[in-house]
Design a protein around this motif. Structure first.
Motif, PDB file in Angstrom:
ATOM      1  N   UNK A 177       0.818  -1.234   0.000  1.00 16.52           N
ATOM      2  CA  UNK A 177       0.000   0.000   0.000  1.00 16.52           C
ATOM      3  C   UNK A 177       0.846   1.276   0.000  1.00 16.52           C
ATOM      4  N   UNK A 178       2.036   1.198   0.602  1.00 16.52           N
ATOM      5  CA  UNK A 178       2.943   2.351   0.612  1.00 16.52           C
ATOM      6  C   UNK A 178       3.499   2.575  -0.800  1.00 16.52           C
ATOM      7  N   UNK A 179       3.907   1.472  -1.430  1.00 18.12           N
ATOM      8  CA  UNK A 179       4.425   1.565  -2.808  1.00 18.12           C
ATOM      9  C   UNK A 179       3.345   2.157  -3.718  1.00 18.12           C
ATOM     10  N   UNK A 180       2.123   1.670  -3.571  1.00 20.02           N
ATOM     11  CA  UNK A 180       1.014   2.173  -4.401  1.00 20.02           C
ATOM     12  C   UNK A 180       0.792   3.670  -4.172  1.00 20.02           C
ATOM     13  N   UNK A 181       0.841   4.078  -2.913  1.00 21.99           N
ATOM     14  CA  UNK A 181       0.594   5.489  -2.591  1.00 21.99           C
ATOM     15  C   UNK A 181       1.705   6.377  -3.141  1.00 21.99           C
ATOM     16  N   UNK A 182       2.946   5.908  -3.056  1.00 21.28           N
ATOM     17  CA  UNK A 182       4.065   6.712  -3.586  1.00 21.28           C
ATOM     18  C   UNK A 182       3.988   6.761  -5.113  1.00 21.28           C
ATOM     19  N   UNK A 183       3.658   5.623  -5.739  1.00 20.72           N
ATOM     20  CA  UNK A 183       3.500   5.628  -7.202  1.00 20.72           C
ATOM     21  C   UNK A 183       2.389   6.594  -7.645  1.00 20.72           C
ATOM     22  N   UNK A 184       1.319   6.667  -6.860  1.00 27.78           N
ATOM     23  CA  UNK A 184       0.239   7.610  -7.191  1.00 27.78           C
ATOM     24  C   UNK A 184       0.761   9.047  -7.109  1.00 27.78           C
ATOM     25  N   UNK A 185       1.628   9.312  -6.126  1.00 20.99           N
ATOM     26  CA  UNK A 185       2.196  10.657  -6.001  1.00 20.99           C
ATOM     27  C   UNK A 185       3.130  10.976  -7.165  1.00 20.99           C
ATOM     28  N   UNK A 186       3.807   9.954  -7.684  1.00 19.87           N
ATOM     29  CA  UNK A 186       4.660  10.139  -8.869  1.00 19.87           C
ATOM     30  C   UNK A 186       3.834  10.721 -10.019  1.00 19.87           C
ATOM     31  N   UNK A 187       2.634  10.181 -10.216  1.00 16.76           N
ATOM     32  CA  UNK A 187       1.753  10.698 -11.273  1.00 16.76           C
ATOM     33  C   UNK A 187       1.411  12.161 -11.025  1.00 16.76           C
ATOM     34  N   UNK A 188       1.175  12.515  -9.758  1.00 17.09           N
ATOM     35  CA  UNK A 188       0.862  13.911  -9.420  1.00 17.09           C
ATOM     36  C   UNK A 188       2.044  14.832  -9.711  1.00 17.09           C
ATOM     37  N   UNK A 189       3.248  14.368  -9.405  1.00 12.64           N
ATOM     38  CA  UNK A 189       4.443  15.203  -9.634  1.00 12.64           C
ATOM     39  C   UNK A 189       4.698  15.372 -11.131  1.00 12.64           C
ATOM     40  N   UNK A 190       4.517  14.301 -11.911  1.00 14.88           N
ATOM     41  CA  UNK A 190       4.673  14.430 -13.372  1.00 14.88           C
ATOM     42  C   UNK A 190       3.584  15.331 -13.950  1.00 14.88           C
ATOM     43  N   UNK A 191       2.363  15.238 -13.396  1.00 16.35           N
ATOM     44  CA  UNK A 191       1.285  16.125 -13.849  1.00 16.35           C
ATOM     45  C   UNK A 191       1.634  17.578 -13.541  1.00 16.35           C
ATOM     46  N   UNK A 192       2.159  17.820 -12.333  1.00 14.87           N
ATOM     47  CA  UNK A 192       2.574  19.177 -11.960  1.00 14.87           C
ATOM     48  C   UNK A 192       3.660  19.678 -12.907  1.00 14.87           C
ATOM     49  N   UNK A 193       4.598  18.799 -13.234  1.00 14.82           N
ATOM     50  CA  UNK A 193       5.674  19.168 -14.152  1.00 14.82           C
ATOM     51  C   UNK A 193       5.115  19.563 -15.517  1.00 14.82           C
ATOM     52  N   UNK A 194       4.199  18.749 -16.039  1.00 18.08           N
ATOM     53  CA  UNK A 194       3.598  19.029 -17.353  1.00 18.08           C
ATOM     54  C   UNK A 194       2.794  20.329 -17.311  1.00 18.08           C
ATOM     55  N   UNK A 195       2.090  20.552 -16.193  1.00 15.77           N
ATOM     56  CA  UNK A 195       1.306  21.782 -16.070  1.00 15.77           C
ATOM     57  C   UNK A 195       2.208  23.017 -16.059  1.00 15.77           C
ATOM     58  N   UNK A 196       3.335  22.917 -15.361  1.00 13.66           N
ATOM     59  CA  UNK A 196       4.272  24.049 -15.318  1.00 13.66           C
ATOM     60  C   UNK A 196       4.903  24.277 -16.684  1.00 13.66           C
ATOM     61  N   UNK A 197       5.161  23.195 -17.411  1.00 14.84           N
ATOM     62  CA  UNK A 197       5.702  23.347 -18.768  1.00 14.84           C
ATOM     63  C   UNK A 197       4.688  24.066 -19.660  1.00 14.84           C
ATOM     64  N   UNK A 198       3.416  23.688 -19.543  1.00  8.14           N
ATOM     65  CA  UNK A 198       2.367  24.350 -20.345  1.00  8.14           C
ATOM     66  C   UNK A 198       2.291  25.838 -20.005  1.00  8.14           C
ATOM     67  N   UNK A 199       2.447  26.159 -18.725  1.00  4.27           N
ATOM     68  CA  UNK A 199       2.431  27.565 -18.310  1.00  4.27           C
ATOM     69  C   UNK A 199       3.660  28.301 -18.863  1.00  4.27           C
ATOM     70  N   UNK A 200       4.823  27.653 -18.799  1.00  5.64           N
ATOM     71  CA  UNK A 200       6.052  28.263 -19.343  1.00  5.64           C
ATOM     72  C   UNK A 200       5.899  28.557 -20.833  1.00  5.64           C
TER      73      UNK A 200
END
Ligand SMILES: [Fe+2]
Ligand SMILES: [Fe+2]
Length: 171
Positions: free
Chosen positions: A6-29
């Motif tokens: 469950x910890x691995x799953x939760x961290x992997x889910x956060x990975x998706x959030x961080x990549x989404x944040x990265x893509x969103x910041x790139x779109x803003x840039x």
């Protein structure tokens, strides 16, 4: 492995959030590039790289602890905007959301008596203070500048960018 699934799953889910944040910041840039606001563009390119670094740090931790890191597609990002303020508000909302997600991850780690993951996550807890604080400052500057976006550009040109220094997750 050192981690419960469950910890691995939760961290992997956060990975998706961080990549989404990265893509969103790139779109803003890219929007700032179209608007010929080079300092704002540069600032958000740096933020995008920083979020990519956060995702990589999480994936590396799972790998090191013997879990299976998963890279999943990002969630949808917004690609077009009508004002600088709209972008910075979106960015601040995103940082507040990520802060809540990190806090929840810590909660999951504690509920699972996972002291290792709890300790690992403390870096992210502190990082979010900086992220929310610097984005709040930028929103205040943008609101104060009003139509005169050169003031925002000037502010950024003489302000050391958070994340460009020692506390950069990409490092
Ligand atoms: Fe992040
Ligand atoms: Fe962030």
């Amino acid at each position: 492995m050192l981690l419960k699934q469950p910890i691995v799953d939760a961290i992997n889910a956060q990975v998706t959030e961080e990549f989404t944040a990265s893509a969103q910041y790139l779109a803003i840039a890219l929007y700032f590039e179209r608007e010929t606001l080079p300092e704002l563009a540069n600032y958000f390119h740096l933020q995008a790289a920083e979020e990519h670094g956060h995702a990589t740090k999480l994936l590396g931790y799972i790998n090191e602890a013997g879990g299976m890191p998963i890279i999943a597609p990002t969630r949808a990002v917004k690609n077009d905007f009508s004002s600088v303020e709209e972008c910075i508000r979106l960015a601040l909302d995103q940082e507040l959301t990520v802060t809540a997600q990190i806090n929840n991850l810590v909660k999951v780690a504690m509920e699972n008596d996972d002291y290792l993951t709890n300790q690992f996550l403390q870096w992210f807890v502190t990082e979010q203070l900086e992220e929310v604080s610097s984005m709040t400052d930028l929103l205040n500057i943008v609101k104060r500048a009003g139509d005169n976006l050169f003031r925002v550009e000037e502010y950024l040109s003489r302000t050391p960018h958070p994340g460009a220094g020692a506390n950069n997750g990409a490092a």
